[in-house]
Design a protein around this motif. Structure first.
Motif, PDB file in Angstrom:
ATOM      1  N   PRO A 130       8.515  18.837  -6.072  1.00 50.13           N
ATOM      2  CA  PRO A 130       9.514  17.777  -5.870  1.00 50.13           C
ATOM      3  C   PRO A 130       9.265  16.955  -4.613  1.00 50.13           C
ATOM      4  CG  PRO A 130      10.595  19.800  -6.572  1.00 50.13           C
ATOM      5  CD  PRO A 130       9.155  20.168  -6.323  1.00 50.13           C
ATOM      6  N   GLU A 131       8.869  17.638  -3.525  1.00 54.72           N
ATOM      7  CA  GLU A 131       8.654  16.908  -2.283  1.00 54.72           C
ATOM      8  C   GLU A 131       7.495  15.918  -2.416  1.00 54.72           C
ATOM      9  OE1 GLU A 131       8.744  20.136  -2.623  1.00 54.72           O
ATOM     10  OE2 GLU A 131      10.685  20.675  -1.712  1.00 54.72           O
ATOM     11  N   ALA A 132       6.397  16.377  -3.021  1.00 51.55           N
ATOM     12  CA  ALA A 132       5.231  15.496  -3.163  1.00 51.55           C
ATOM     13  C   ALA A 132       5.532  14.332  -4.098  1.00 51.55           C
ATOM     14  CB  ALA A 132       4.035  16.304  -3.671  1.00 51.55           C
ATOM     15  N   MET A 133       6.216  14.599  -5.210  1.00 52.71           N
ATOM     16  CA  MET A 133       6.518  13.537  -6.170  1.00 52.71           C
ATOM     17  C   MET A 133       7.544  12.553  -5.607  1.00 52.71           C
ATOM     18  SD  MET A 133       4.493  13.979  -8.659  1.00 52.71           S
ATOM     19  CE  MET A 133       3.360  14.496  -7.372  1.00 52.71           C
ATOM     20  N   LEU A 134       8.493  13.061  -4.798  1.00 57.18           N
ATOM     21  CA  LEU A 134       9.457  12.150  -4.180  1.00 57.18           C
ATOM     22  C   LEU A 134       8.753  11.206  -3.207  1.00 57.18           C
ATOM     23  CD1 LEU A 134      12.398  11.313  -3.892  1.00 57.18           C
ATOM     24  CD2 LEU A 134      12.648  13.038  -2.085  1.00 57.18           C
ATOM     25  N   THR A 135       7.766  11.739  -2.495  1.00 58.74           N
ATOM     26  CA  THR A 135       6.985  10.876  -1.592  1.00 58.74           C
ATOM     27  C   THR A 135       6.220   9.832  -2.378  1.00 58.74           C
ATOM     28  OG1 THR A 135       6.765  12.683   0.000  1.00 58.74           O
ATOM     29  CG2 THR A 135       5.182  10.873   0.149  1.00 58.74           C
ATOM     30  N   VAL A 136       5.625  10.230  -3.507  1.00 54.60           N
ATOM     31  CA  VAL A 136       4.895   9.274  -4.348  1.00 54.60           C
ATOM     32  C   VAL A 136       5.834   8.183  -4.852  1.00 54.60           C
ATOM     33  CG1 VAL A 136       3.683   8.994  -6.543  1.00 54.60           C
ATOM     34  CG2 VAL A 136       3.129  10.933  -5.046  1.00 54.60           C
ATOM     35  N   GLU A 138       8.707   7.168  -3.495  1.00 55.35           N
ATOM     36  CA  GLU A 138       9.142   6.301  -2.397  1.00 55.35           C
ATOM     37  C   GLU A 138       8.042   5.314  -1.994  1.00 55.35           C
ATOM     38  OE1 GLU A 138      10.268   9.083   0.545  1.00 55.35           O
ATOM     39  OE2 GLU A 138      12.304   9.368  -0.229  1.00 55.35           O
ATOM     40  N   GLN A 139       6.792   5.796  -1.982  1.00 58.55           N
ATOM     41  CA  GLN A 139       5.688   4.893  -1.682  1.00 58.55           C
ATOM     42  C   GLN A 139       5.562   3.796  -2.734  1.00 58.55           C
ATOM     43  OE1 GLN A 139       2.347   7.526  -1.353  1.00 58.55           O
ATOM     44  NE2 GLN A 139       2.824   8.141   0.768  1.00 58.55           N
ATOM     45  N   GLY A 140       5.707   4.212  -4.005  1.00 59.60           N
ATOM     46  CA  GLY A 140       5.639   3.217  -5.075  1.00 59.60           C
ATOM     47  C   GLY A 140       6.798   2.231  -5.009  1.00 59.60           C
ATOM     48  N   HIS A 141       7.996   2.699  -4.673  1.00 63.89           N
ATOM     49  CA  HIS A 141       9.155   1.812  -4.569  1.00 63.89           C
ATOM     50  C   HIS A 141       8.974   0.825  -3.412  1.00 63.89           C
ATOM     51  CE1 HIS A 141      13.327   0.550  -3.866  1.00 63.89           C
ATOM     52  NE2 HIS A 141      13.517   0.839  -5.148  1.00 63.89           N
ATOM     53  N   TRP A 142       8.441   1.325  -2.310  1.00 60.01           N
ATOM     54  CA  TRP A 142       8.179   0.431  -1.174  1.00 60.01           C
ATOM     55  C   TRP A 142       7.157  -0.652  -1.558  1.00 60.01           C
ATOM     56  CZ3 TRP A 142       9.552  -1.171   3.531  1.00 60.01           C
ATOM     57  CH2 TRP A 142       8.608  -1.821   4.334  1.00 60.01           C
ATOM     58  N   ARG A 143       6.139  -0.233  -2.313  1.00 60.86           N
ATOM     59  CA  ARG A 143       5.073  -1.157  -2.666  1.00 60.86           C
ATOM     60  C   ARG A 143       5.509  -2.156  -3.744  1.00 60.86           C
ATOM     61  NH1 ARG A 143       1.801   2.432  -3.883  1.00 60.86           N
ATOM     62  NH2 ARG A 143       1.996   2.381  -6.143  1.00 60.86           N
ATOM     63  N   ASP A 319      -4.145   0.883  -7.764  1.00 56.66           N
ATOM     64  CA  ASP A 319      -2.723   0.825  -8.106  1.00 56.66           C
ATOM     65  C   ASP A 319      -1.995  -0.270  -7.323  1.00 56.66           C
ATOM     66  OD1 ASP A 319      -3.145   3.030  -9.707  1.00 56.66           O
ATOM     67  OD2 ASP A 319      -2.671   4.446  -8.083  1.00 56.66           O
ATOM     68  N   PHE A 320      -2.707  -1.024  -6.534  1.00 60.76           N
ATOM     69  CA  PHE A 320      -2.050  -1.930  -5.589  1.00 60.76           C
ATOM     70  C   PHE A 320      -2.579  -3.348  -5.799  1.00 60.76           C
ATOM     71  CE2 PHE A 320      -1.309  -3.503  -1.135  1.00 60.76           C
ATOM     72  CZ  PHE A 320       0.072  -3.483  -1.234  1.00 60.76           C
ATOM     73  N   TYR A 321      -1.667  -4.259  -6.157  1.00 61.24           N
ATOM     74  CA  TYR A 321      -2.012  -5.672  -6.322  1.00 61.24           C
ATOM     75  C   TYR A 321      -1.632  -6.423  -5.046  1.00 61.24           C
ATOM     76  CZ  TYR A 321      -2.571  -4.723 -11.304  1.00 61.24           C
ATOM     77  OH  TYR A 321      -3.001  -4.227 -12.519  1.00 61.24           O
ATOM     78  N   LEU A 322      -2.550  -7.254  -4.578  1.00 57.50           N
ATOM     79  CA  LEU A 322      -2.341  -7.969  -3.315  1.00 57.50           C
ATOM     80  C   LEU A 322      -1.829  -9.387  -3.485  1.00 57.50           C
ATOM     81  CD1 LEU A 322      -5.599  -6.896  -1.430  1.00 57.50           C
ATOM     82  CD2 LEU A 322      -3.306  -5.948  -1.162  1.00 57.50           C
ATOM     83  N   SER A 323      -1.889  -9.918  -4.709  1.00 60.24           N
ATOM     84  CA  SER A 323      -1.548 -11.332  -4.895  1.00 60.24           C
ATOM     85  C   SER A 323      -0.126 -11.649  -4.478  1.00 60.24           C
ATOM     86  CB  SER A 323      -1.753 -11.730  -6.361  1.00 60.24           C
ATOM     87  OG  SER A 323      -3.103 -11.608  -6.718  1.00 60.24           O
ATOM     88  N   GLN A 324       0.790 -10.709  -4.709  1.00 56.17           N
ATOM     89  CA  GLN A 324       2.187 -10.983  -4.405  1.00 56.17           C
ATOM     90  C   GLN A 324       2.448 -11.078  -2.900  1.00 56.17           C
ATOM     91  OE1 GLN A 324       4.575  -7.770  -5.891  1.00 56.17           O
ATOM     92  NE2 GLN A 324       3.027  -6.232  -5.410  1.00 56.17           N
ATOM     93  N   TYR A 325       1.484 -10.653  -2.094  1.00 59.14           N
ATOM     94  CA  TYR A 325       1.640 -10.763  -0.642  1.00 59.14           C
ATOM     95  C   TYR A 325       0.716 -11.809  -0.019  1.00 59.14           C
ATOM     96  CZ  TYR A 325       3.240  -6.151  -2.014  1.00 59.14           C
ATOM     97  OH  TYR A 325       3.838  -5.117  -2.664  1.00 59.14           O
ATOM     98  N   SER A 326      -0.339 -12.182  -0.750  1.00 60.59           N
ATOM     99  CA  SER A 326      -1.321 -13.095  -0.164  1.00 60.59           C
ATOM    100  C   SER A 326      -0.726 -14.469   0.105  1.00 60.59           C
ATOM    101  CB  SER A 326      -2.527 -13.222  -1.106  1.00 60.59           C
ATOM    102  OG  SER A 326      -2.102 -13.679  -2.384  1.00 60.59           O
ATOM    103  N   CYS A 327       0.095 -14.958  -0.825  1.00 63.44           N
ATOM    104  CA  CYS A 327       0.678 -16.281  -0.608  1.00 63.44           C
ATOM    105  C   CYS A 327       1.664 -16.253   0.554  1.00 63.44           C
ATOM    106  CB  CYS A 327       1.358 -16.776  -1.877  1.00 63.44           C
ATOM    107  SG  CYS A 327       0.183 -17.432  -3.089  1.00 63.44           S
TER     108      CYS A 327
END
Length: 585
Positions: A130-136, A138-143, A319-327
């Motif tokens: 649970p701890e590892a998946m919750l971290t995953v 939260e990271q995905g939600h932040w991203r 897993d990480f797209y940069l276009s939404q931040y590049s502009c």
């Protein structure tokens, strides 16, 4: 494993092994509908020392809507599994599964509803502590949620700031285009945060709106970059671009299928790419810091876009797209660039203001010196005019009285007694007082005589005795009332003219009779005539020889008040006539 399903029930046949993340449009082109995913796992795969411990489950994305089951237990489902589909494509999900869900042969079922044109499928599925998946999660939600939200907020704030600057300074059109670009980017980026299709009726309408926002963003971004770099001949670029945007918008709105939307998006991306290459070539030719910096960021945007496209088609793994931040990065850079330009303009304005202040101070000093000089000249001129006026008044008023007094003394055979001398001195005193109190500077606001008789009274008093003593006849012809009342200054002028004329008659004419006539032919004109039957004189000779000082004084006074003086003389008849318009001071 995955299998197509025509309804809400799990398919029995047609299962195919897949690797997550999965895009079923690569396997089943043009398929719109539902696909079931079956995930089998063994309890031993879970990293836990206690068989009764729960396990964390994370699904990174479901494109577009879905439902998750552990065997027959519903863990979660989207609100809309039919059009308008919910939008879970950018929302990671987390569940804590109890130990009862980890028995041997346990199956996780995921039903996904989507359309082929929107890369439908299932993202990565992760199981672990649970701890590892919750971290995953939260990271995905932040991203996928927090960073895009910050992106849109910052873009909106910068857009509003640019809009306010443009509203305050309409000539700075680059700020207006910056605001348009920022707002179009916000409209396009809202798609990453929306979880429902509202206010649109289906997924295709959502895609239409998003594509429209994209092409408007590309167009405004290109115009903004041209205005930012102050490119020459930008107009011939802007009109074709706006025409292209209008055409693409028509295709998006009128095209019945998905192909028109896709081509509009591809053409817009191509425009973005070509514009970046053109700006880069232009900046390399200019070799200036500002254009090179903009071109560098533009190339960075192109590189990021190419990277994300390769990830989307599966040629790169990430897993990480940069276009939404590049502009957002480019917008921040542009904001800094504009800020530096504004700061430079402010410094230039400050220098100009300082130079202007120095110039104004010098001009004020020069003006002050000039005005002081002109003031001194005006004072000298005023004093000179006052002296001339005083000379005229002394000649016309007090001088005439002195002449009359001298004539009376000269013509007295037996001499004058003390009382007569005293009377003449009092008359001179009264004339001097009148000169001091009123003179030529009499105010136009002073009360004029109410009737011609009242105006005539002082003159008759002054000259009656003198003419009687000289055995000369003096006749006065004046009307009983004014037709248009003259001003006090005009009345004083007439009195001075009569005094001077009668004095000249006494001194030079040897006349036996004199006549003073005041006529009012109409409401706007006054006519004064002074006649005598004396010896006469040569008017031209007197004026040409500079001998007629009194006559010139009379003419100047009359013309100064808008009137006209004429003089005709011959033996036996000398006539002085004054025509004076009424109502003028």
């Amino acid at each position: 494993m995955a299998a197509k399903s025509e309804g809400a029930t799990r398919p029995v046949a047609g299962w195919q092994a897949v690797i997550l993340p999965d895009n079923w449009s690569q396997r089943w082109p043009d398929y719109d509908g539902a696909v079931w995913y079956r995930i089998d796992w063994q309890p031993g795969c879970v990293d836990t020392d206690n068989g009764d411990s729960p396990v964390g489950l994370v699904i990174e994305s479901i494109i577009m809507a879905g439902a998750v089951y552990s065997e027959d237990t519903l863990l979660w489902r989207d609100r809309h599994l039919q059009e308008p589909l919910s939008r879970s494509w950018n929302s990671p999900r987390y569940w804590l599964l109890p130990a009862s869900h980890l028995r041997e042969g346990r199956v996780l079922w995921v039903r996904v509803a989507g359309v082929a044109a929107q890369t439908p499928g299932l993202g990565r599925v992760r199981l672990g502590s649970p701890e590892a998946m919750l971290t995953v999660m939260e990271q995905g939600h932040w991203r996928t949620r927090t960073l895009p939200f910050i992106n849109l907020v910052v873009s909106a704030v910068l857009g509003f700031l640019a809009l306010f600057i443009w509203l305050a300074f309409r000539s700075q059109q680059v700020f207006g285009w910056y605001a348009v670009t920022a707002f179009c980017w916000v409209l396009f980026g809202v798609n990453t945060l929306a979880t429902q299709a509202w206010p649109f009726s289906d997924t295709r309408m959502v895609a239409q709106a998003n594509t429209l926002a994209y092409i408007f963003f590309i167009a405004s971004f290109c115009v903004f970059s041209w205005r930012l770099l102050e490119l020459r001949c930008a107009v011939w670029r802007e009109f074709p671009l706006l025409a292209l945007v209008a055409g693409l918008a028509g295709v998006i709105v009128l095209s019945p299928g998905w192909e028109g939307l896709q081509w509009a998006g591809h053409i817009s991306s191509l425009v973005f790419l070509l514009n970046g290459l053109c700006i880069t070539g232009w900046a390399l030719r200019r070799r200036e810091a500002g254009p090179l910096m903009v071109a560098g960021f533009y190339l960075l945007l192109i590189a990021i876009g190419v990277r994300d496209v390769l990830i989307l088609i599966g040629l790169l793994s990430s897993d990480f797209y940069l276009s939404q931040y590049s502009c957002l990065l480019f917008m921040l850079m542009a904001a800094v660039f504009l800020g530096l330009r504004v700061a430079g303009d402010a410094r230039r304005i400050e220098r100009f203001n300082q130079e202007l202040s120095v110039a104004i101070e010098k001009a004020c000093d020069d003006l002050s010196a000039t005005m002081s000089k002109e003031h001194r000249l005006a004072l000298d001129n005023t004093r000179l005019q006052e002296r001339l006026q005083l000379a005229h008044d002394l000649h016309d008023g007090l001088g005439g009285q002195l002449v009359r007094s001298i004539m009376m003394v000269e013509q007295s055979d037996d001499g004058l007694d003390k009382s007569r001398y005293l009377s003449m001195l009092k008359l001179l005193r009264d004339d001097l007082r009148q000169l001091v109190d009123s003179g030529a500077s009499a105010s136009a606001s002073a009360a004029p005589p109410q009737t011609p008789v009242e105006w005539l009274a002082p003159l008759r008093y002054r000259f009656a005795n003198l003419f009687d003593a000289l055995e000369m006849l003096l006749v006065w012809n004046v009307p009983d009332a004014w037709r248009t009342q003259p001003t006090a200054v005009q009345c004083l002028l007439l009195a001075r003219l009569v005094e001077e004329a009668l004095t000249n008659i006494v001194k030079h004419s040897q006349a036996r009779c004199a006549r003073v006539t005041l006529q009012l032919p109409d409401d706007a004109l006054l006519l004064l005539r002074v006649e005598d039957d004396g010896v006469g004189f040569d008017v031209a000779a007197v004026q040409g020889g500079g001998l007629g000082i009194g006559l010139e004084s009379m003419r100047a006074r009359t013309e100064r008040h808008g009137g006209a003086l004429t003089l005709c003389s011959q033996p036996g008849a000398t006539v002085l006539e004054v025509r004076l318009p009424l109502g003028r001071s």
